[in-house]
Design an enzyme around this catalytic site. Structure first.
Site, short mmCIF file in Angstrom:
data_model
loop_
_atom_site.label_atom_id
_atom_site.label_comp_id
_atom_site.label_asym_id
_atom_site.label_seq_id
_atom_site.Cartn_x
_atom_site.Cartn_y
_atom_site.Cartn_z
N ASP A 135 -33.97 -42.62 -59.73
CA ASP A 135 -33.31 -41.72 -60.66
C ASP A 135 -32.06 -41.14 -60.29
O ASP A 135 -32.13 -40.46 -59.22
CB ASP A 135 -34.46 -41.02 -61.05
N ASP A 151 -41.47 -43.57 -73.82
CA ASP A 151 -41.78 -42.42 -73.04
C ASP A 151 -42.76 -41.38 -73.90
O ASP A 151 -42.02 -41.19 -75.09
CB ASP A 151 -40.65 -41.85 -72.34
#
Length: 256
Positions: A8, A129
């Site tokens: 990330d 998500d």
């Protein structure tokens, strides 16, 4: 089962967030390319890259480092974060990435997802998500009323090659994956499902094997790799598949 390490990227560095909170980020490295090489050296065949700046701003912000990873390290790279229009998606493919992950536009612009799936069959995954079973969008900063399983079915009908499911409440917590939610989602779609969020041990990975017959065929590992709670090489030995041989032909070419 494929074991996919995550990188990330926030402000050019490799970080992990806690439950998707940008104010709760922990830096694990200043050079994402170096970290990508580390995971390759330990046996990874695919890398999961999230442009956190892009997810926050609504367009790719770390394209140069993403291209550096995709062009110089011989493994498949999948990228998400800020891909909310055709131009952004094309820029990621042009960087040498083999898969794009669409999230917000799956909710807001489903026809665009269908169009991209038709143009790039097998290369578009839906990133779903969820908090409490409902989909979050725009870098997890906005909550919708869309039910995760309903969106998964819709995206499958539109031609996505697979679903990446993240339980936001588990992400970065090291509390284990949400097996119940993964099962519920996998049971209603006909495409592969990749598990993400909360995986903290090889035991967690073994628990996911029980869902492999339903189509949960890969797991994304994040914080557990960076803290050392999971050794990537050992995890691949325990539950993983061998390294892919069909890496993109332009891998290793010089970056302009």
């Amino acid at each position: 089962m494929d074991i996919i390490p995550a990188i990330d990227i926030l402000d050019g560095r490799c970080v992990r967030l806690y439950q998707g909170d940008y104010d709760k980020s922990e830096v694990f490295g200043d050079d994402p390319l170096e970290i990508a090489q580390r995971w390759y050296n330990q046996g990874a065949k695919r890398l999961h890259v999230v442009d956190l700046d892009g997810a926050k701003e609504g367009e790719p912000k770390n394209l140069k480092v993403i291209e550096a990873i995709a062009r110089s390290i011989p493994m498949h790279v999948q990228v998400g974060g800020g891909l909310r229009d055709r131009q952004s998606i094309m820029s990621i493919f042009a960087a040498g990435v083999s898969r794009v992950i669409v999230g917000t536009i799956a909710v807001e612009q489903p026809q665009l997802v269908a169009d991209i799936c038709a143009e790039f069959p097998g290369q578009v995954f839906a990133g779903i998500d969820a908090r409490n079973g409902k989909v979050a969008t725009r870098g997890w900063m906005e909550n919708s009323e869309v039910i995760a399983t309903n969106l998964a079915q819709r995206m499958t009908a539109f031609g996505v090659a697979g679903i990446i499911y993240t339980d936001i409440h588990r992400d970065g917590t090291m509390q284990g994956p949400n097996l119940e939610a993964l099962r519920s989602l996998a049971e209603v779609v006909s495409v592969p499902v990749i598990a993400s969020g909360g995986i903290s041990s090889v035991t967690d990975l073994l628990s996911l094997l029980a869902l492999e017959s339903l189509g949960v065929n890969a797991a994304i590992l994040g914080k557990a790799l960076y803290t050392g709670d999971v050794d990537l090489h050992e995890a691949i030995k325990a539950v993983g598949n061998g390294r892919l041989q069909d890496v993109p032909p332009d891998i290793g070419s010089a970056i302009a």
